[in-house]
Design a protein around this motif. Structure first.
Motif, PDB file in Angstrom:
ATOM      1  N   PRO A   1       0.836  -1.201   0.000  1.00 29.21           N
ATOM      2  CA  PRO A   1       0.000   0.000   0.000  1.00 29.21           C
ATOM      3  C   PRO A   1       0.875   1.257   0.000  1.00 29.21           C
ATOM      4  N   PHE A   2       0.660   2.118  -0.987  1.00 29.15           N
ATOM      5  CA  PHE A   2       1.428   3.365  -1.029  1.00 29.15           C
ATOM      6  C   PHE A   2       0.726   4.373  -0.125  1.00 29.15           C
ATOM      7  N   ASP A   3       1.018   4.247   1.174  1.00 24.64           N
ATOM      8  CA  ASP A   3       0.245   5.000   2.156  1.00 24.64           C
ATOM      9  C   ASP A   3       0.857   6.354   2.491  1.00 24.64           C
ATOM     10  N   TYR A   4       2.090   6.587   2.075  1.00 25.96           N
ATOM     11  CA  TYR A   4       2.774   7.820   2.473  1.00 25.96           C
ATOM     12  C   TYR A   4       2.980   8.686   1.226  1.00 25.96           C
ATOM     13  N   LEU A   5       2.170   9.723   1.102  1.00 26.70           N
ATOM     14  CA  LEU A   5       2.336  10.662  -0.008  1.00 26.70           C
ATOM     15  C   LEU A   5       3.421  11.649   0.397  1.00 26.70           C
ATOM     16  N   ILE A   6       4.591  11.508  -0.221  1.00 28.13           N
ATOM     17  CA  ILE A   6       5.711  12.346   0.182  1.00 28.13           C
ATOM     18  C   ILE A   6       5.523  13.760  -0.326  1.00 28.13           C
ATOM     19  N   ASN A   7       5.182  13.857  -1.596  1.00 29.67           N
ATOM     20  CA  ASN A   7       5.258  15.159  -2.244  1.00 29.67           C
ATOM     21  C   ASN A   7       4.205  15.197  -3.333  1.00 29.67           C
ATOM     22  N   MET A   8       3.612  16.363  -3.494  1.00 26.94           N
ATOM     23  CA  MET A   8       2.684  16.540  -4.606  1.00 26.94           C
ATOM     24  C   MET A   8       2.951  17.909  -5.186  1.00 26.94           C
ATOM     25  N   THR A   9       3.076  17.974  -6.482  1.00 23.72           N
ATOM     26  CA  THR A   9       3.351  19.275  -7.083  1.00 23.72           C
ATOM     27  C   THR A   9       2.857  19.297  -8.523  1.00 23.72           C
ATOM     28  N   ALA A  10       3.072  20.412  -9.194  1.00 23.40           N
ATOM     29  CA  ALA A  10       2.656  20.545 -10.581  1.00 23.40           C
ATOM     30  C   ALA A  10       3.745  21.285 -11.339  1.00 23.40           C
ATOM     31  N   ALA A  11       3.662  21.254 -12.667  1.00 26.75           N
ATOM     32  CA  ALA A  11       4.582  22.024 -13.493  1.00 26.75           C
ATOM     33  C   ALA A  11       3.830  22.509 -14.716  1.00 26.75           C
ATOM     34  N   ASP A  12       4.245  23.658 -15.219  1.00 25.47           N
ATOM     35  CA  ASP A  12       3.595  24.268 -16.373  1.00 25.47           C
ATOM     36  C   ASP A  12       4.467  24.041 -17.603  1.00 25.47           C
ATOM     37  N   PHE A  13       3.922  23.282 -18.582  1.00 26.15           N
ATOM     38  CA  PHE A  13       4.671  23.055 -19.824  1.00 26.15           C
ATOM     39  C   PHE A  13       4.035  23.804 -20.991  1.00 26.15           C
ATOM     40  N   SER A  14       3.534  24.988 -20.712  1.00 28.17           N
ATOM     41  CA  SER A  14       2.920  25.881 -21.721  1.00 28.17           C
ATOM     42  C   SER A  14       1.678  25.294 -22.388  1.00 28.17           C
ATOM     43  N   GLU A  15       1.808  24.118 -23.048  1.00 25.28           N
ATOM     44  CA  GLU A  15       0.612  23.567 -23.698  1.00 25.28           C
ATOM     45  C   GLU A  15      -0.201  22.698 -22.734  1.00 25.28           C
ATOM     46  N   LYS A  16       0.404  22.357 -21.601  1.00 23.18           N
ATOM     47  CA  LYS A  16      -0.308  21.515 -20.628  1.00 23.18           C
ATOM     48  C   LYS A  16       0.266  21.723 -19.226  1.00 23.18           C
ATOM     49  N   PHE A  17      -0.521  21.326 -18.235  1.00 22.61           N
ATOM     50  CA  PHE A  17      -0.005  21.226 -16.867  1.00 22.61           C
ATOM     51  C   PHE A  17       0.205  19.747 -16.555  1.00 22.61           C
ATOM     52  N   THR A  18       1.202  19.464 -15.748  1.00 21.12           N
ATOM     53  CA  THR A  18       1.375  18.093 -15.281  1.00 21.12           C
ATOM     54  C   THR A  18       1.367  18.098 -13.759  1.00 21.12           C
ATOM     55  N   VAL A  19       0.594  17.197 -13.159  1.00 22.41           N
ATOM     56  CA  VAL A  19       0.634  17.053 -11.708  1.00 22.41           C
ATOM     57  C   VAL A  19       1.435  15.807 -11.361  1.00 22.41           C
ATOM     58  N   TYR A  20       2.255  15.931 -10.329  1.00 25.87           N
ATOM     59  CA  TYR A  20       3.156  14.853  -9.904  1.00 25.87           C
ATOM     60  C   TYR A  20       2.795  14.430  -8.485  1.00 25.87           C
ATOM     61  N   TYR A  21       2.782  13.143  -8.256  1.00 26.34           N
ATOM     62  CA  TYR A  21       2.569  12.614  -6.908  1.00 26.34           C
ATOM     63  C   TYR A  21       3.712  11.646  -6.614  1.00 26.34           C
ATOM     64  N   HIS A  22       4.564  12.008  -5.649  1.00 23.49           N
ATOM     65  CA  HIS A  22       5.605  11.074  -5.211  1.00 23.49           C
ATOM     66  C   HIS A  22       5.076  10.337  -3.999  1.00 23.49           C
ATOM     67  N   MET A  23       5.052   9.023  -4.070  1.00 23.15           N
ATOM     68  CA  MET A  23       4.521   8.277  -2.931  1.00 23.15           C
ATOM     69  C   MET A  23       5.408   7.091  -2.598  1.00 23.15           C
ATOM     70  N   GLU A  24       5.339   6.718  -1.316  1.00 22.51           N
ATOM     71  CA  GLU A  24       6.181   5.627  -0.845  1.00 22.51           C
ATOM     72  C   GLU A  24       5.328   4.648  -0.066  1.00 22.51           C
ATOM     73  N   SER A  25       5.715   3.383  -0.146  1.00 23.69           N
ATOM     74  CA  SER A  25       5.080   2.394   0.699  1.00 23.69           C
ATOM     75  C   SER A  25       5.920   2.272   1.960  1.00 23.69           C
ATOM     76  N   THR A  26       5.305   2.494   3.123  1.00 22.27           N
ATOM     77  CA  THR A  26       6.091   2.446   4.356  1.00 22.27           C
ATOM     78  C   THR A  26       6.476   1.008   4.708  1.00 22.27           C
ATOM     79  N   LYS A  27       5.883   0.028   4.011  1.00 18.54           N
ATOM     80  CA  LYS A  27       6.240  -1.366   4.240  1.00 18.54           C
ATOM     81  C   LYS A  27       7.522  -1.723   3.506  1.00 18.54           C
TER      82      LYS A  27
END
Lengths: 376, 153
Positions: free
Chosen positions: B49-75
């Motif tokens: 289970p990826f229960d620990y969301l470390i980081n969430m962010t976004a970036a602007d690539f002019s023609e689109k936005f991208t959202v990023y979710y870095h997650m870790e399984s604490t197991k």
């Protein structure tokens, strides 16, 4: 927290009233405004309002070279300046696949641990003072001064070092560096029992912290509470162990874990971590090569190859993440700092609900918040 | 756990996503409208289970936005990156994941503040750092003539 908080704001009890703690409150250690809803002395909810010292570091990074960015990261968590620098350096080095000299890795780790100790000492001083124990401040700062002197001797600055640079260090450390570190370790080992006698064994302090602000492990993971605050709830999140960087995988140490999850457990984690840091310092100074380069060969202008890079580092307050998106230019396309305090702050509402307002100070003190790190 | 093994597992759970090995971590790209479903499946993945969301962010690539979710399984301490593209620049919207990871609530408020990406069903979507009438500074087309001084090239 928020759905029930919003309902609370709309449907207010006649007895409730809202006070603002901050932005100039001495116990917040910075410009943080807590909107506290009280019923008598009981806290109903806390909403943190931040952004008073938002400087737009992430935006500034988009117009700076990687060597310039190092100097901005100091200003985030100023008490973990060295670890912040190291995070950016490691991100750049890993992206360029640069081999950093072994001596540099040892010096970095020594400075990491010294910085962690200095940070914990200041936290201990301020935490005691938040709870009304004035002497802690003098004890803590007296011993912290010794570490700052080692910093000053080697690189001139005491708080914001900017001593790391992609590839290594700005220059070599002072010839007396190792000797003074060992002297400090011996000195501080003798002083740590004083800390214990003064605060850890103090009954008044126990009453103020034991059973106050209970955080379960599930809560810590869900809110992303890392560092000593998370480890006080049994969340094994020490990046030095989980995803080792630098020289840490060659060292012998255990991460400190407590199961209780209250303010006292978070306190104990930091006290034990000071001892772990002292042990690490001894190992590091002993193994550190006395000869060698202080930096790897790097180009004058560092350009990262196109791609996305993420680097994790353990600061004194938890997990710092540096996320770089590069388009191959000398400036990063996007830079994001996942700062530990940001996640640690928002658990405050969940921890302080139903407690007295004086406990709120104890809880926020035990979370060890540094505000510039939250606002960036 | 090995990354290749993990990637096979994720491909089975999320057949509509593209799973690939990034420069450091496995990366999963999903369509924006399936983001919530994918996040939920990763959070409750059996054994990891990826229960620990470390980081969430976004970036602007002019023609689109991208959202990023870095997650870790604490197991197992495996780290993965979940990505989604948002192509609508005028009214960027994506589902919130704050009901899956509480910490996302505040990361999403930050992204809303700096990028103007709205998160559907977010319990408390207010600006975090800046005033209400400030633009969205991390967008690449952001111009602030008062506070930002452009250096001559």
């Amino acid at each position: 927290m928020s759905t029930d908080v919003i309902k609370n704001i709309i449907v207010k009890d006649d007895e409730d009233y809202i006070i603002n703690m901050g932005p100039q409150h001495p116990s917040t250690h910075g410009v943080l405004r807590l909107e506290v809803c009280l019923n008598g002395e009981i806290v109903k909810y806390v909403i943190p309002h931040i952004g008073y010292i938002h400087r737009g570091i992430e935006k500034m990074c988009e117009a700076d070279t990687y060597k310039q960015i190092i100097h901005l990261t100091d200003r985030m968590d100023y008490l973990s300046a060295h670890m912040n620098n190291e995070a950016v350096c490691l991100a750049v080095e890993n992206a360029l696949e640069v081999e950093v000299p072994e001596r540099v890795q040892y010096i970095r780790a020594i400075l990491d641990e010294l910085n962690r100790l200095a940070s914990h000492q200041l936290w201990w001083s301020a935490f005691g003072m938040d709870l009304g124990a004035l002497t802690t401040f003098f004890y803590g700062l007296r011993d912290r001064e010794r570490i700052l002197q080692i910093f000053e001797e080697s690189f001139g600055s005491r708080l914001l070092h900017s001593f790391n640079t992609p590839g290594g260090l700005m220059h070599d450390v002072h010839p007396n560096f190792q000797k003074h570190v060992i002297e400090f370790v011996k000195y501080f080992r003798k002083k740590l029992p004083d800390y214990k006698n003064l605060l850890t064994d103090n009954v008044i302090f126990h009453n103020r912290t034991k059973g106050i602000g209970n955080m379960t492990r599930e809560q810590a993971v869900a809110f992303g509470v890392t560092g000593p605050s998370g480890r006080g709830s049994g969340f094994a999140c020490d990046v030095r162990k989980v995803a080792p960087y630098g020289i840490y995988d060659k060292l012998d140490f255990e991460q400190v874990l407590y199961k209780e999850g209250d303010s006292f457990a978070r306190y104990q984690v930091r006290m034990d971590e000071m001892e772990v840091s002292l042990n690490l310092l001894e190992q590091l100074v002993e193994k550190m090569p006395s000869e060698g380069d202080f930096t790897a060969k790097m180009k004058a202008i560092v350009k990262l190859p196109e791609g996305e890079y993420y680097q994790r580092v353990e600061t004194a307050r938890g997990e710092l993440g540096v996320f770089v998106i590069s388009d191959g230019a000398k400036f990063p396309y996007r830079m994001k700092f996942r700062t530990p305090n940001f996640s640690n702050l928002f658990v405050l509402n969940a921890l302080s609900k139903g407690l007295k307002i004086a406990d709120l100070v104890a809880i926020s003190g035990s979370l060890d918040l540094v505000l510039p790190d939250i606002d960036r | 756990m090995e990354n290749t093994e993990l990637m096979e597992l994720i491909t089975k759970v999320i057949p509509y996503g593209t799973v690939s090995q990034g420069s450091q971590y496995p990366e999963i790209v999903v369509p924006a409208d399936k983001l919530h479903e994918a996040a939920e499946q990763l959070r409750n993945m059996e054994g990891h289970p990826f229960d620990y969301l470390i980081n969430m962010t976004a970036a602007d690539f002019s023609e689109k936005f991208t959202v990023y979710y870095h997650m870790e399984s604490t197991k197992t301490h495996n780290l993965i990156v979940l990505k989604a593209d948002i192509s609508d620049r005028e009214k960027p919207e994506v589902d919130t994941v704050s009901d899956i990871w509480v910490t996302a609530e505040f990361f999403e408020r930050e992204v809303f503040d700096l990028f103007g990406i709205r998160f559907k069903n977010h319990p408390d979507l207010r600006r975090l750092f800046l005033e209400d009438d400030y633009g969205f500074p991390l967008r690449k087309d952001f111009k602030d003539e008062v506070n930002i001084i452009e250096l001559p090239n």
